[in-house]
Design an enzyme around this catalytic site. Structure first.
Site, PDB file in Angstrom:
ATOM      1  N   CYS A 130      -2.988  -2.314   4.663  1.00  0.00           N
ATOM      2  CA  CYS A 130      -2.603  -0.944   4.785  1.00  0.00           C
ATOM      3  C   CYS A 130      -1.152  -1.053   4.684  1.00  0.00           C
ATOM      4  O   CYS A 130      -0.416  -1.771   4.441  1.00  0.00           O
ATOM      5  CB  CYS A 130      -3.166  -0.525   6.047  1.00  0.00           C
ATOM      6  N   TRP A 176      -7.992  14.633   7.860  1.00  0.00           N
ATOM      7  CA  TRP A 176      -7.167  14.316   8.732  1.00  0.00           C
ATOM      8  C   TRP A 176      -6.355  15.412   9.040  1.00  0.00           C
ATOM      9  O   TRP A 176      -4.958  15.325   9.615  1.00  0.00           O
ATOM     10  CB  TRP A 176      -5.986  13.079   8.334  1.00  0.00           C
ATOM     11  N   ARG A 226      -1.293   4.162  18.299  1.00  0.00           N
ATOM     12  CA  ARG A 226      -0.908   4.967  17.019  1.00  0.00           C
ATOM     13  C   ARG A 226      -1.354   6.395  17.165  1.00  0.00           C
ATOM     14  O   ARG A 226      -2.557   6.736  17.528  1.00  0.00           O
ATOM     15  CB  ARG A 226      -1.509   4.453  15.795  1.00  0.00           C
ATOM     16  N   ILE A 249       0.781  -1.343   0.028  1.00  0.00           N
ATOM     17  CA  ILE A 249       0.186   0.070  -0.049  1.00  0.00           C
ATOM     18  C   ILE A 249       0.690   1.364  -0.072  1.00  0.00           C
ATOM     19  O   ILE A 249       0.268   2.310  -0.304  1.00  0.00           O
ATOM     20  CB  ILE A 249      -0.975  -0.225   1.082  1.00  0.00           C
ATOM     21  N   GLY A 250       2.260   1.167   0.230  1.00  0.00           N
ATOM     22  CA  GLY A 250       3.110   2.347   0.229  1.00  0.00           C
ATOM     23  C   GLY A 250       4.301   2.285   1.117  1.00  0.00           C
ATOM     24  O   GLY A 250       5.407   2.259   0.562  1.00  0.00           O
ATOM     25  N   HIS A 292      -2.341  -4.242  11.183  1.00  0.00           N
ATOM     26  CA  HIS A 292      -2.320  -3.456  12.627  1.00  0.00           C
ATOM     27  C   HIS A 292      -1.937  -4.387  13.866  1.00  0.00           C
ATOM     28  O   HIS A 292      -2.009  -4.098  15.095  1.00  0.00           O
ATOM     29  CB  HIS A 292      -3.925  -2.701  12.561  1.00  0.00           C
ATOM     30  N   CYS A 309      -9.722   2.636   3.935  1.00  0.00           N
ATOM     31  CA  CYS A 309      -9.612   2.264   5.426  1.00  0.00           C
ATOM     32  C   CYS A 309     -10.684   1.372   5.707  1.00  0.00           C
ATOM     33  O   CYS A 309     -11.891   1.615   4.821  1.00  0.00           O
ATOM     34  CB  CYS A 309      -9.052   3.229   6.168  1.00  0.00           C
TER      35      CYS A 309
END
Length: 777
Positions: free
Chosen positions: A743, A578, A532, A448-449, A711, A660
């Site tokens: 993610c 965000w 987080r 995802i990155g 996660h 998400c």
């Protein structure tokens, strides 16, 4: 006398002490006692801070090591069977296993699902309701924290997640589940808690019911009525039901009719907008005053979800209006919601300039605002004359500052044309063109990155920001990390690579730092989930892109491989959601400014030879208004802004997006209208259930259903991922399916990341072999 009250305070600490303590415990570097001490120190500090600010009602039980909804699950003893919990107190390791999964000492369990807390960026752990579950009091935390504060000489108002909210946000795991019956089953435990608090001398209890912000059908309203009918308040104990995140509207009669002593309403967020007009708030007050009867009315006039200073004159006027009707003893002043969603303390900020800092208030300062408003009403406006004048000056300063408005940006938004929101060809045409241009196999693998951000990466980035590392050395450090990430992806045989994003501190903050109209705090952290924390940018003015933001890093990464390197961007809605957003213009106006800035970056990446560009819209569903009547306007605007961002490329260039944890069925039509070539979604925790919305919709484009949960530190086996892909294959064409994690991998460690990705690539290969065998047969 009007009381100054608070619904909740950030638990992370001004320097993220809780995050550090929890992660140290997870890594085995500290003991349970060490963690418990940090928690106790944070609670004591927060209670004293609120007492010193002059608050009359100070919350307790708003502290959690991971999540307040998970705490409620543990309190009620509703632990899913896979965690093998016996009766009695839910221990800390079981608690964390429910949140993160566990894979040690012979135990191998997945985590519970995670979802967004209403329309915030906070994530809660979704309760699971299994057949035969019987709630029982399995934690004395709420009593301990009340007594802990009392020992410090501080009377608190314990906070509970309400039975209606808890029931409606949970996930039934069997047919025939009845919300009404389940909510009723919870009430005896709530009654036991209220009795225990009364025995300890508690005077007020706060029951949070943000579910009142939603559209409630007759069954939903009946469920709430039926539950609260059986709520038993011990003599001497009063109950406040706190609603927030939206106006009560058609739920007002139900809320004010509950057999409780007070009701809290949010005057800062109503009518589906983050920025409520004065007229909206006046309507909410009028409605409340007509229905409140002899109950206490708590008015949330200080915004718990943004960082702009309160308009004290306006807030005092609102409270005065309620006092004129009810009298001072029947009115509380409060934040709109828990201050959990605000950074902790503006006083820690040393780099914000005086003008910007003068416009802001973090959670600690909001306590002072609440107390000030109560004082102004109790003692008269003349008692706070200087503070009123200062507040009026701040409001005027923001309106007149030359830093806020950019004529060129306004003109560009005004010149957006329909053709800027359309790809050159429909998806079916683009798909054929892209398959020839990209040459990818079935079940193409990607991530995802982000890749794990090691201490060395963070140290280099921090040193560069502080001026302790020169630009050449910083660039060399980042390029080395990019080469290492690319080399690992080669070894793992991933099909579409990413550069790992070592230069990025956060997927929103990174872009905001390079866009005009943004400001940044040093310590403005807020909790997103568990340990987080994120540090949202502050959008104070018009937004534009002075220069390219990611192109040089992407070009360097592409030069390290013959495979396709994916360019990584964050979309306009996610950046908006965000961030702390200016409240002097519509959110859509701000979103369009961001969309045009990201559009420029997309064009530059394509020109630099990047063939796949991912524009993350992780917060697309999160921004959906809580009331269905407001959905169309938001969704139309959100789709339009994504298309402004993405519809500037040739057919050969493949546009990806990522979302998400969400209830996708609410927005699936709009996801289709976005027309991204590929969408990746988080759905491993739901065992692919979240994919059903796309299946029911007959989603025509390509999709990467996340095959493992990032996660959690748990490493899923190859077979687990094959099983999930088999589920996807039953309803999707093989040509549609991508293979990827849920993610980004930023928060994970390298050992578990390598093991999980190796298994993921092997799972994709298994699927290809199955496909070949079928074709051969």
């Amino acid at each position: 006398m009007v009381l100054a009250t608070n619904l909740g305070f950030p638990r992370i600490g001004d320097m993220r002490q809780l995050k550090k303590a929890v992660e140290s415990y997870w890594k085995g570097k500290s003991s349970k006692d060490d963690l418990v001490k940090v928690g106790a120190d944070l609670r004591a500090h927060n209670w004293k801070l609120q007492k010193d600010a002059g608050l009359a009602h100070i919350p307790s039980n708003d502290f959690a090591y991971y999540d307040q909804v998970l705490d409620m699950t543990a309190t009620l003893g509703l632990v899913p069977a896979r965690y093998k919990h016996s009766d009695g107190e839910v221990d800390l390791d079981t608690y964390f296993a429910m949140a993160r999964g566990a894979q040690k000492d012979g135990l191998d369990v997945t985590a519970m699902e995670m979802s967004k807390w209403f329309d915030t960026n906070y994530h809660y752990i979704v309760p699971e309701f299994e057949e035969g579950m019987e709630p029982k009091l399995c934690s004395d935390k709420i009593f301990k924290h009340y007594e802990e504060a009392k020992a410090l000489g501080i009377e608190t108002r314990p906070v509970l997640v309400g039975p209606a909210t808890y029931t409606f946000l949970g996930k039934p795991a069997y047919e025939g589940f009845s919300h009404e019956e389940f909510a009723k089953k919870l009430i005896p435990v709530y009654n036991e808690i209220l009795a225990g608090l009364a025995e300890r001398g508690c005077q007020w209890v706060q029951i949070d019911e943000p579910v009142f912000a939603l559209d409630l059908c007759e069954i939903g309203q009946g469920t709430i009525k039926g539950a609260y009918v059986d709520l038993k308040k011990p003599a001497g104990l009063k109950v406040l039901v706190a609603t927030y995140f939206e106006s009560l509207k058609d739920n007002a009669e139900l809320a004010f009719g509950l057999p409780v002593d007070g009701v809290h309403i949010d005057l800062c967020r109503g009518s589906g907008r983050a920025n409520t007009t004065a007229n909206d708030a006046d309507k909410d007050i009028d409605q409340a005053l007509s229905l409140i009867g002899d109950k206490v009315l708590s008015l949330g006039v200080v915004d718990g979800r943004n960082i702009w200073k309160n308009d004290v004159s306006d807030s005092v006027a609102k409270i005065e209006k309620a006092v004129a009707k009810l009298g001072p003893d029947k009115v509380f002043v409060a934040g709109s919601c828990s201050l959990l969603h605000s950074p902790v303390d503006l006083a820690s900020e040393e780099k914000l300039d005086d003008e910007l800092k003068g416009w802001m208030a973090f959670a600690t300062q909001k306590l002072d605002e609440i107390a000030l408003i109560a004082k102004g009403v109790n003692d008269g406006r003349e008692s706070i004359a200087k503070e009123l004048a200062d507040s009026d000056t701040v409001q005027q300063s923001r309106k007149s500052s030359e830093r806020i408005n950019n004529k060129a940006v306004a003109e560009r938004v005004g010149n957006i044309t329909p053709d800027m929101k359309e790809r050159k060809s429909p998806f079916a045409t683009r798909q054929d063109v892209q398959q020839k241009a990209l040459g990818l196999p079935l079940y193409p693998t990607t991530t995802i990155g982000s890749f794990p951000q090691t201490p060395d990466i963070r140290k280099a980035r921090s040193a560069f920001k502080k001026g302790a590392l020169n630009e050449a050395d910083y660039k060399a450090a980042m390029e080395k990390e990019i080469r290492d990430v690319v080399d690992f992806q080669h070894e793992c045989d991933i099909d579409v690579l990413v550069h790992g994003e070592p230069e990025r501190n956060d997927m929103v903050e990174y872009f905001g730092e390079q866009l005009s109209g943004f400001a940044f705090s040093q310590y403005g952290w807020v909790q997103s989930y568990g340990s987080r924390c994120v540090k949202p940018p502050i959008i104070f003015g018009d937004v534009s892109r002075p220069e390219a933001m990611t192109v040089e890093w992407s070009k360097y990464a592409q030069a390290q491989t013959a495979k396709i390197m994916k360019g990584m961007l964050t979309g306009p809605i996610t950046i908006l959601q965000w961030s702390f957003v200016r409240d002097d213009q519509s959110r859509d106006d701000t979103a369009k400014q961001i969309a045009l800035a990201i559009r420029d970056e997309v064009s530059d990446l394509e020109e630099a030879g990047i063939k796949i560009i991912q524009i993350d819209e992780a917060a697309f569903r999160e921004g959906l208004p809580l009331r269905r009547a407001d959905w169309k306007e938001y969704l139309d605007n959100a789709v339009e802004n994504f298309r402004i961002t993405s519809c500037c490329v040739e057919d050969e260039t493949q546009i990806h997006t990522h979302m998400c944890y969400s209830e996708f069925n609410d927005v699936i039509d709009s996801i289709g209208a976005m027309d991204a070539d590929v969408i990746s979604i988080e759905c491993s925790r739901s065992q692919m259930e979240l994919l059903e919305s796309f299946i029911d919709y007959n989603y025509p484009n390509e999709i990467g259903p996340g095959v493992y949960d990032i996660h959690s530190p748990r490493v899923p086996s190859t077979q687990e991922m094959v099983d999930l892909l088999d589920k996807a294959k039953k309803n999707l064409a093989e040509r549609q399916i991508w293979v990827n994690p849920d993610c980004g991998l930023k928060t994970r460690g390298w050992p578990e990341t390598k093991a999980a990705l190796e298994n993921m690539v092997e799972a994709a290969q298994v699927m290809r072999e199955k496909s070949s065998a079928v074709k051969a047969a």
